[in-house]
Design a protein around this motif. Structure first.
Motif, PDB file in Angstrom:
ATOM      1  N   ILE A 110      -6.452 -33.895  -1.642  1.00 16.52           N
ATOM      2  CA  ILE A 110      -7.741 -34.490  -1.267  1.00 16.52           C
ATOM      3  C   ILE A 110      -7.974 -35.788  -2.034  1.00 16.52           C
ATOM      4  O   ILE A 110      -8.401 -36.803  -1.465  1.00 16.52           O
ATOM      5  N   SER A 111      -7.680 -35.765  -3.327  1.00 19.84           N
ATOM      6  CA  SER A 111      -7.873 -36.979  -4.132  1.00 19.84           C
ATOM      7  C   SER A 111      -6.954 -38.102  -3.650  1.00 19.84           C
ATOM      8  O   SER A 111      -7.340 -39.277  -3.652  1.00 19.84           O
ATOM      9  N   ASN A 112      -5.740 -37.761  -3.203  1.00 23.34           N
ATOM     10  CA  ASN A 112      -4.821 -38.773  -2.698  1.00 23.34           C
ATOM     11  C   ASN A 112      -5.376 -39.436  -1.440  1.00 23.34           C
ATOM     12  O   ASN A 112      -5.285 -40.658  -1.264  1.00 23.34           O
ATOM     13  N   GLY A 113      -5.947 -38.617  -0.537  1.00 19.58           N
ATOM     14  CA  GLY A 113      -6.537 -39.183   0.671  1.00 19.58           C
ATOM     15  C   GLY A 113      -7.713 -40.097   0.352  1.00 19.58           C
ATOM     16  O   GLY A 113      -7.860 -41.178   0.927  1.00 19.58           O
ATOM     17  N   GLY A 130       0.117 -32.241   1.422  1.00 18.27           N
ATOM     18  CA  GLY A 130       0.183 -33.169   2.539  1.00 18.27           C
ATOM     19  C   GLY A 130      -0.931 -32.973   3.543  1.00 18.27           C
ATOM     20  O   GLY A 130      -1.558 -33.939   4.004  1.00 18.27           O
ATOM     21  N   LEU A 131      -1.207 -31.735   3.886  1.00 11.79           N
ATOM     22  CA  LEU A 131      -2.244 -31.450   4.882  1.00 11.79           C
ATOM     23  C   LEU A 131      -3.619 -31.860   4.359  1.00 11.79           C
ATOM     24  O   LEU A 131      -4.432 -32.428   5.100  1.00 11.79           O
ATOM     25  N   CYS A 132      -3.888 -31.566   3.100  1.00  8.71           N
ATOM     26  CA  CYS A 132      -5.187 -31.946   2.527  1.00  8.71           C
ATOM     27  C   CYS A 132      -5.346 -33.466   2.479  1.00  8.71           C
ATOM     28  O   CYS A 132      -6.432 -33.996   2.718  1.00  8.71           O
ATOM     29  N   SER A 133      -4.256 -34.159   2.186  1.00 11.73           N
ATOM     30  CA  SER A 133      -4.309 -35.621   2.166  1.00 11.73           C
ATOM     31  C   SER A 133      -4.565 -36.188   3.551  1.00 11.73           C
ATOM     32  O   SER A 133      -5.371 -37.115   3.723  1.00 11.73           O
ATOM     33  N   LEU A 134      -3.899 -35.621   4.561  1.00 16.60           N
ATOM     34  CA  LEU A 134      -4.076 -36.097   5.934  1.00 16.60           C
ATOM     35  C   LEU A 134      -5.500 -35.853   6.434  1.00 16.60           C
ATOM     36  O   LEU A 134      -6.077 -36.690   7.134  1.00 16.60           O
ATOM     37  N   VAL A 135      -6.063 -34.711   6.082  1.00 14.43           N
ATOM     38  CA  VAL A 135      -7.434 -34.402   6.509  1.00 14.43           C
ATOM     39  C   VAL A 135      -8.436 -35.299   5.785  1.00 14.43           C
ATOM     40  O   VAL A 135      -9.416 -35.774   6.378  1.00 14.43           O
ATOM     41  N   ALA A 136      -8.186 -35.554   4.502  1.00 12.80           N
ATOM     42  CA  ALA A 136      -9.146 -36.313   3.698  1.00 12.80           C
ATOM     43  C   ALA A 136      -9.175 -37.799   4.063  1.00 12.80           C
ATOM     44  O   ALA A 136     -10.225 -38.441   3.946  1.00 12.80           O
TER      45      ALA A 136
END
Length: 466
Positions: free
Chosen positions: A374-377, A316-322
């Protein structure tokens, strides 16, 4: 951006996050629901499966209904339906009733997904790209954080809490929406003066019925297949009946004046077709691992729901940042480089899953989750940007509805894949095989993205030379 526009974004965003939040929170609840209702993995997976089937059907229906009755009215109705489902689902006397309320919840939250984007595009004239990226963060962020929220709630209050948690979001969105969503310009009396027959033809009720009657038995037939490779003749026949009905649906859609899913649009604008195909494949990969990793952690590694949610937080955090970084990158370079990077990360993440074993460290799992986050973001923003670039303004509403349906179909296919590969009881061997299959699919997505990027560069070079 004006203050009222910001409040409008918050109002709509709070409603739109409910669908992805509820589709993802349940991922950590599956082992708990298996114990409570004493059912195998394949049957319990219908808690996922039914939600996406209902969403795939509800999205375009809600879009058409909003044209008839007004977008504000449909959005508020969706909130009330979601509230009713959230209150009643925890009271389910058995798993069958839980599925019923889960479907109702899917219908209510899909109404907001379909209408929310149109509300923003119509009523926010300045900085529309920023507004759309904010809604993307609401949706992708809630989907990515869902397992963490679900794990926390189940650890402290058991599975009914994943339904009760919706109530404050629904109430806040309803109050803000009532205050900040403008009234619809078109008079609703036009729809109310129609005859029932004309109204049913306008929303393509026969098409909706054929789609539902075809898709459901087809998927039921697939879901009956176990990892052992044994087929039931009864379920094979059910699946074939579904295929025949879907064939009738396709024929109907090409011949009707107001199709439920405008298949002719695909032929006229092929770029829209490719965007939707890519988005569906992306969601097959993402949701298969999204629902598979929590079961691996809890069943193979014996990690608690709370700790599973904490580990899933890295996704979740990586998606939000990306997501916001993806928006800036795409503004400068277009969506294709970001989508190629996202596909590469999904491939690496899938390969990393294959290397896991029952004693793998937590860091190994977090690395795979980070790659998918990251890919999700990147995909959430990049796919939407590609859709808007390829869609003429006059059909942007239709294109948005098809885009949402592609997400749901991808999620449906992911649950199908999990059910077929893993079967009735979750196993580490089945999970590893799932990783191999997803790595192959992700690699094909990389090749597809690379070729489409090269094609776009050649077309751009040709236009400059002319």
């Amino acid at each position: 951006m004006k203050a009222r526009s910001k409040w409008l974004m918050i109002s709509v965003g709070l409603g739109m996050l409910l669908n992805p939040l509820n589709s993802s929170m349940v991922s950590v609840a599956i082992p708990r629901l298996q114990n409570v209702f004493q059912l195998d993995f394949t049957v319990i997976s219908w808690i996922i499966f039914s939600f996406y089937i209902a969403s795939a059907i509800s999205n375009p229906v809600a879009g058409k209904a909003s044209d008839l009755f007004g977008r504000r009215r449909i959005f508020l109705t969706g909130l009330m339906v979601s509230l009713a489902a959230s209150l009643l689902a925890p009271l389910s006397p058995n798993f069958g009733w839980l599925i019923v309320f889960r479907i109702v919840q899917s219908i209510g939250t899909s109404m907001m997904i379909s209408v929310g984007m149109a509300i923003i595009r119509i009523h926010i004239k300045e900085s529309q790209a920023t507004a759309l990226s904010v809604l993307t963060i609401f949706q992708s962020g809630s989907a990515a954080l869902g397992p963490f929220i679900g794990g926390f709630l189940i650890h402290w209050w058991d599975w009914p809490a994943i339904f009760f948690v919706n109530i404050p979001f629904v109430v806040a969105s309803f109050l803000f929406s009532w205050r900040f969503i403008p009234g619809d310009e078109m008079p609703t009396s036009v729809a109310s003066s129609m005859s029932l027959r004309k109204w049913l033809n306008l929303i393509d009720a026969p098409g909706i019925l054929l789609f539902t009657l075809g898709l459901t038995p087809l998927l039921v037939g697939f879901m009956s297949v176990k990892s052992s490779g044994h087929f039931s003749l009864t379920y094979v026949m059910i699946g074939l009946i579904g295929l025949v009905i879907l064939g009738a649906f396709i024929r109907h859609e090409f011949n009707t004046a107001s199709p439920f899913i405008p298949l002719r649009t695909f032929a006229k604008y092929p770029e829209i077709t490719w965007v939707n195909v890519e988005f569906m494949i992306v969601n097959v990969i993402f949701y298969a691992l999204f629902f598979g990793i929590p079961s691996y952690l809890q069943t193979v590694r014996h990690v608690s729901e709370f700790d599973t949610g904490m580990l899933m937080l890295s996704l979740g955090l990586c998606s939000l940042v990306a997501s916001p970084l993806a928006g800036r990158w795409i503004d400068k370079s277009g969506p294709r480089p970001a989508l190629l990077t996202a596909a590469t990360l999904m491939t690496l993440g899938s390969v990393w899953i294959v290397t896991l074993n029952p004693a793998s460290s937590v860091i190994h799992v977090c690395l795979a989750l980070a790659a998918f986050g990251i890919s999700n973001g990147l995909n959430s923003v990049g796919m939407q940007a590609a859709l808007f670039r390829s869609s003429p303004k006059e059909i942007i509403g239709v294109a948005s509805g098809l885009f949402s349906t592609s997400r749901n179909l991808g999620a449906i296919l992911s649950s199908l894949l999990i059910g077929i590969v893993i079967g009735g009881k979750f196993s580490f061997g089945g999970f590893r095989l799932l990783g191999v299959i997803l790595a192959v699919i992700a690699l094909s997505l990389v090749l597809m993205s690379w070729r489409r990027r090269k094609s776009g560069q050649l077309q751009k070079a040709g236009s400059h030379s002319n």
